[in-house]
Structure formats: structure tokens, C-alpha cells
Design a protein around this motif. Structure first.
Motif, PDB file in Angstrom:
ATOM      1  N   ILE A 105       0.886  -1.169   0.000  1.00  0.00           N
ATOM      2  CA  ILE A 105       0.000   0.000   0.000  1.00  0.00           C
ATOM      3  C   ILE A 105       0.917   1.209   0.000  1.00  0.00           C
ATOM      4  O   ILE A 105       1.722   1.382   0.915  1.00  0.00           O
ATOM      5  CB  ILE A 105      -0.929  -0.013   1.231  1.00  0.00           C
ATOM      6  N   ASN A 133       1.976   5.213  -0.153  1.00  0.00           N
ATOM      7  CA  ASN A 133       1.608   6.586   0.195  1.00  0.00           C
ATOM      8  C   ASN A 133       2.719   7.485  -0.301  1.00  0.00           C
ATOM      9  O   ASN A 133       3.852   7.384   0.174  1.00  0.00           O
ATOM     10  CB  ASN A 133       1.489   6.736   1.712  1.00  0.00           C
ATOM     11  N   ASN A 185       5.598   3.397   2.085  1.00  0.00           N
ATOM     12  CA  ASN A 185       4.891   2.224   1.571  1.00  0.00           C
ATOM     13  C   ASN A 185       4.829   1.143   2.642  1.00  0.00           C
ATOM     14  O   ASN A 185       5.737   1.011   3.452  1.00  0.00           O
ATOM     15  CB  ASN A 185       5.602   1.704   0.313  1.00  0.00           C
ATOM     16  N   ASP A 220      -6.772  -1.150   2.390  1.00  0.00           N
ATOM     17  CA  ASP A 220      -5.923  -0.043   1.906  1.00  0.00           C
ATOM     18  C   ASP A 220      -6.403   1.333   2.369  1.00  0.00           C
ATOM     19  O   ASP A 220      -5.598   2.161   2.790  1.00  0.00           O
ATOM     20  CB  ASP A 220      -5.749  -0.098   0.367  1.00  0.00           C
ATOM     21  N   HIS A 221      -7.714   1.552   2.357  1.00  0.00           N
ATOM     22  CA  HIS A 221      -8.172   2.890   2.774  1.00  0.00           C
ATOM     23  C   HIS A 221      -7.892   3.144   4.252  1.00  0.00           C
ATOM     24  O   HIS A 221      -7.491   4.246   4.630  1.00  0.00           O
ATOM     25  CB  HIS A 221      -9.657   3.079   2.462  1.00  0.00           C
ATOM     26  N   MET A 258      -4.188   3.892   4.458  1.00  0.00           N
ATOM     27  CA  MET A 258      -3.865   5.209   3.886  1.00  0.00           C
ATOM     28  C   MET A 258      -4.396   6.325   4.790  1.00  0.00           C
ATOM     29  O   MET A 258      -3.698   7.314   5.046  1.00  0.00           O
ATOM     30  CB  MET A 258      -4.469   5.336   2.473  1.00  0.00           C
ATOM     31  N   PHE A 262      -1.424  14.671   0.397  1.00  0.00           N
ATOM     32  CA  PHE A 262      -1.669  13.230   0.212  1.00  0.00           C
ATOM     33  C   PHE A 262      -1.073  12.700  -1.075  1.00  0.00           C
ATOM     34  O   PHE A 262      -1.013  11.487  -1.287  1.00  0.00           O
ATOM     35  CB  PHE A 262      -3.165  12.910   0.293  1.00  0.00           C
ATOM     36  N   SER A 263      -0.643  13.567  -1.963  1.00  0.00           N
ATOM     37  CA  SER A 263       0.040  13.097  -3.165  1.00  0.00           C
ATOM     38  C   SER A 263       1.104  14.110  -3.545  1.00  0.00           C
ATOM     39  O   SER A 263       0.791  15.223  -3.961  1.00  0.00           O
ATOM     40  CB  SER A 263      -0.937  12.898  -4.319  1.00  0.00           C
ATOM     41  N   LYS A 294      -6.721   7.839  -5.965  1.00  0.00           N
ATOM     42  CA  LYS A 294      -6.845   8.813  -4.873  1.00  0.00           C
ATOM     43  C   LYS A 294      -7.955   9.837  -5.071  1.00  0.00           C
ATOM     44  O   LYS A 294      -8.017  10.822  -4.328  1.00  0.00           O
ATOM     45  CB  LYS A 294      -5.500   9.525  -4.678  1.00  0.00           C
TER      46      LYS A 294
END
Ligand code: MLT
Ligand code: ZN
Length: 470
Positions: free
Chosen positions: A345, A347, A390, A406-407, A410, A424-425, A434
Motif C-alpha cells: 500500500i 503513500n 509504503n 488499503d483505505h 492510507m 496526500f500526493s 486517490k
């Protein structure tokens, strides 16, 4: 025009090499690099000129077919994968890959969107210049892809992100018109800066077909250092020391945690550490426009001071181009090593640079509280505050069971990011993975403005549907 008629018209317009309809040949375009998404595109378009693409877009618009631009298909967020509904074609600009012009006096490169980043770097180098953009996937990622996603990469701390390197663009719009904005001016204050609207829009507002990129003179001397450190705090202290030592010399400053490094050493052939194993590593690259300017001596002395201060445990300088490449491989193979190790997962987050150590303490603790035994792989561009945080499943947990959460994972990481004023990105974009985060993070007036732009540029929602906006 129905879909079958549109495909016939596209075949006419693009010619036999310009349209792929055989399912076996379509397959590689239908799935993303991480294998999180699989689409069902009825065709892949391969135009060989901007005019051909414009004509193809007009056909798609008439038939209501969505168009999903795809560069090197290296998106980490499903940004270039079509839907499974069968109503979106993939567009590849791999035949639109020429260098149109290069000017070592103006320091500009005019290049088509289908060229790989590596090809653009090579073209710049041949002219005695450097394209100051470097990312792990540069061998397959394309200029159109990195501009559409505003890629960051390894030299952001010195030269900014992809959007900072663009002087002009050529763009095919949703209705098939072409915006000829390939200007190569360093100053041009003439209304709204349209090119910036397309940069980072992930192909949802227009299709970038060519760009004028800024180059810099090629450095004469480059130096790669690899160090082990006792902690993330020490890594930040070393960054500050490097910047104070010579701010114009530091090109890249990359952090790697011990667990990610172990994966690289285990899964990537012909890799080995140049110094003893430790919990934290830094790769730093320095460059100088002059030879014999004492770059190596200065960096050596600075590292000795860092060791005396307890910031660095051990360090070495690459003595050859081959050694420098081997050090960079240890960093750049992180994503591939993690893919080979199984589910993860990801990030791709950023926080203010000064808060990276706090993030690297608080995020693992928060994740462990959510899921005891969860394994952290943290690495990334410490020099600009962008960490790839990650996660891997606890020993013994099935990949599917892990990915099903995953949510939750995250959201846990992002709780820490939010407290620290981060994003967040940082560089991977929003894609389709996303979009669910957009209302919470960019909701209100910001998202309203983005929707208004989408309506203005692509009122029927045919360009990269389902990406960026929820
Ligand atoms: C990198 O810097 O290597 C990438 O952005 C990859 C990743 O997040 O896994
Ligand atoms: Zn990265």
C-alpha cells in the motif's frame, strides 16, 4: 456515430499502424504497472502527428468515446488505465517522439510528447546541456506523461518539478482544436498562464503533444556520496549541512530506510551495499560547473565533519561512473524490489522538509497501532520533503486481506500527514486511486474551481474520464 462506426473511421484516419484492435496487442495497455486496475479498451490509438491526433479526437468526440492518454504506463495511481466499461480508447503517442529543435544558446529543447525522458536527457547531453529532470522510471516514462503528471523525482530540490521546466506547450483540446503554445520565451506576461493548467492535469483537460523544455548547461563534474546514518533526524541534519556547505552544488538528497534497502538487496540482482548495513541511508549527488573546483575535497571534508558530529556513521564517494550508477540503482530499484516482494500500500506524501523526521517517527507508530506487525518501507526525496511511505502486510497475512484494508491504512498515514501540514500526493498525482481523497483534502472552493476548469476545457468529460476529480 456509434462505437463500431467510430472504430472504422479511426482506422481510416490513423492507417493500419495507427490503430490496435487485436485484444492480445491491447492487453499491455489495459493494465497499470502495479496491476491494481484492468480496463477493457476497444482500441489503442497510435497517431503519428498532431494533425492525425486532432482528427482522431474529433471522431471520438462525435461518438462519445472517452480517450485515456498513456505514456510509459508507469503510473502509481492508475492514472493511465481505462475503465472496464469498454467505452474508452487508450491513446499512445509513441510514434510522436521526435526532437523538433534544440538550442544550446537559448537552453531549450522542443520535443514531442511520446519521447521517453531518457531520450530527452540524451538529446540534451549531446548538445552539451542537461535536462534537469530525473525519475526512477525515466527509461519508459514519456515527456507527455511526466508533464501531464507534473512529475517530481530526484532533482526537485534544485530545479523544481516538471512544471517548472516548461516554457511552451502544444496541446490537442477535447474538441480536436490544437493550441499552438510552443513558445520558448523566458518572459511572457500575456494573460492567464494556460500551459500551467495542462501541466499536472493528468490528461483530463487536453492532450499534450509537444513541449519546449528548459535546459541547463551540463555540469563538468558530478559526485555521488552514499552514507549510513543513525536516524532520520541525522539525515535532516546532514541535508542542512550539505546545503550550507555549497547550496549550488547539491543536486539530489535521497533517503532510504533499512527495510526497503533489504528488499532491494534481496530481490534485485547484482546489488550490494558500498558500506556496512545500517538502519538509515542517504544518497546525495553534487555537481559543479567547473572541473578541478575541489568538489570532492569539499564534500569529503564536510562528510568528515558530519561523522565527527555523529550525524553520519559511515560514508563513501563513488570513484567512477560505474560506482555512481551502482549507488543510484540501490535507490531507484526500490519500487521494483517492492513489487517483487508482493503486495504494498503506497503513500506518496509530502510534508515540510523540516518535519520529515517527525513524520518518519509518527507514521510507523500510527500504522503499528492500526495493524500490529505491519512492515514499513520508507524512502524518497528527503531534500524536497517527499517520502514514499509504503507498507507491506504483517508476516503471514495474505496479500488480498492486506489490500482490502488499503483505505484504513492510507487514512492512518494521512492523519499524520494532515497534522504536519502535508499533502496526500506529492508527485504521483491523483489518478483513479486517490480521487476519493479529493473532497476531504481539496473540497470547497478549490474543488469547485477545478470542476469549473474541467467543464470549460472538456464539457463532455471525454478526456481521461474518472481521473483526478471524484
Ligand atoms: C520513486 O521515487 O522511486 C518512485 O516515486 C517510486 C515509488 O513510490 O515506489
Ligand atoms: Zn519518487
Amino acid at each position: 456515430m456509434n462505437a463500431a462506426e467510430a472504430l472504422a473511421a479511426l482506422a481510416d484516419c490513423l492507417g493500419p499502424r495507427g490503430l490496435i484492435t487485436d485484444p492480445a496487442d491491447i492487453a499491455p495497455y489495459a493494465e497499470d504497472w502495479r496491476r491494481l486496475y484492468r480496463g477493457r479498451p476497444p482500441a489503442v490509438l497510435r497517431p503519428r502527428s498532431t494533425a492525425e491526433l486532432a482528427a482522431a479526437v474529433r471522431i471520438c468526440a462525435e461518438a462519445g468515446l472517452g480517450i485515456v492518454p498513456q505514456g510509459g504506463n508507469t503510473s502509481m495511481v492508475g492514472g493511465a488505465t481505462p475503465s472496464a466499461r469498454g467505452d474508452e480508447v487508450v491513446l499512445t503517442l509513441s510514434r510522436l517522439n521526435r526532437v523538433r529543435a534544440i538550442d544550446p544558446v537559448d537552453l531549450t529543447l522542443t520535443i514531442e510528447a511520446g519521447a521517453t525522458v531518457k531520450a530527452a536527457q540524451d538529446a540534451a547531453a549531446e548538445a552539451g546541456c542537461q535536462l534537469p529532470l530525473s525519475i526512477a522510471s525515466e527509461g519508459s516514462a514519456t515527456i507527455g506523461g511526466v508533464l501531464s503528471t507534473n512529475a517530481g523525482g530526484n532533482m526537485t530540490l534544485r530545479f523544481g518539478n516538471a512544471r517548472d521546466l516548461v516554457l511552451g506547450l502544444e496541446v490537442v483540446l477535447a474538441d480536436g482544436q490544437v493550441w499552438e503554445g510552443l513558445r520558448r520565451l523566458r518572459k511572457d506576461n500575456t494573460g492567464y498562464c494556460l500551459r500551467q493548467i495542462f501541466l499536472g492535469a493528468e490528461g483530463t483537460l487536453g492532450i499534450i503533444t509537444a513541449a519546449v523544455l528548459k535546459l541547463v548547461p551540463a555540469p563538468r563534474e558530478r559526485l555521488v556520496a552514499f552514507a549510513s546514518l543513525p536516524s532520520p533526524e541525522a539525515a535532516l541534519a546532514l541535508l542542512t549541512r550539505c546545503q550550507r556547505h555549497d547550496p549550488s552544488a547539491l543536486l539530489a538528497f535521497e533517503y532510504m530506510g533499512g527495510d526497503g534497502m533489504d528488499l532491494v538487496l534481496r530481490h534485485i540482482p547484482d546489488t550490494q551495499l558500498p558500506i556496512a548495513a545500517a538502519g538509515h541511508y542517504v544518497l546525495a549527488e553534487f555537481a559543479s560547473p567547473r572541473r578541478a573546483a575541489g568538489l570532492a575535497e569539499g564534500v569529503e571534508e564536510m562528510l568528515a565533519q558530519a561523522m565527527a558530529a555523529g550525524e553520519v556513521l559511515d560514508a563513501t564517494l563513488a570513484a567512477s561512473e560505474a560506482q555512481a550508477r551502482a549507488m543510484w540503482r540501490l535507490r531507484e530499484e526500490h519500487a521494483e524490489a517492492q513489487k517483487r516482494a508482493g503486495a504494498s500500500i503506497k503513500n506518496d506524501v509530502s510534508v515540510p522538509v523540516s518535519l520529515v523526521p517527525r513524520f518518519l517517527r509518527e507514521a510507523p507508530a500510527a500504522c503499528a497501532a492500526l495493524m500490529p506487525g505491519i512492515r514499513v518501507v520508507a524512502f524518497g526525496h528527503l531534500g524536497d520533503g517527499n517520502i514514499h511511505f509504503n507498507l507491506r502486510p504483517p508476516e503471514g497475512m495474505a496479500d488480498e486481506d492486506f489490500l482490502a484494508q488499503d483505505h484504513a491504512v492510507m487514512d492512518t498515514v494521512l492523519g499524520v500527514v494532515r497534522r504536519l501540514g502535508g499533502s496526500f500526493s506529492a508527485e504521483h498525482g491523483v489518478g483513479q486511486l486517490k480521487t476519493y481523497l479529493m473532497p476531504e483534502w481539496r473540497g470547497g472552493v478549490e474543488l469547485d474551481l477545478m470542476r469549473a476548469l474541467k467543464t470549460a476545457f472538456d464539457p463532455r468529460g471525454l478526456l481521461n474520464p474518472g481521473k483526478v476529480l471524484p
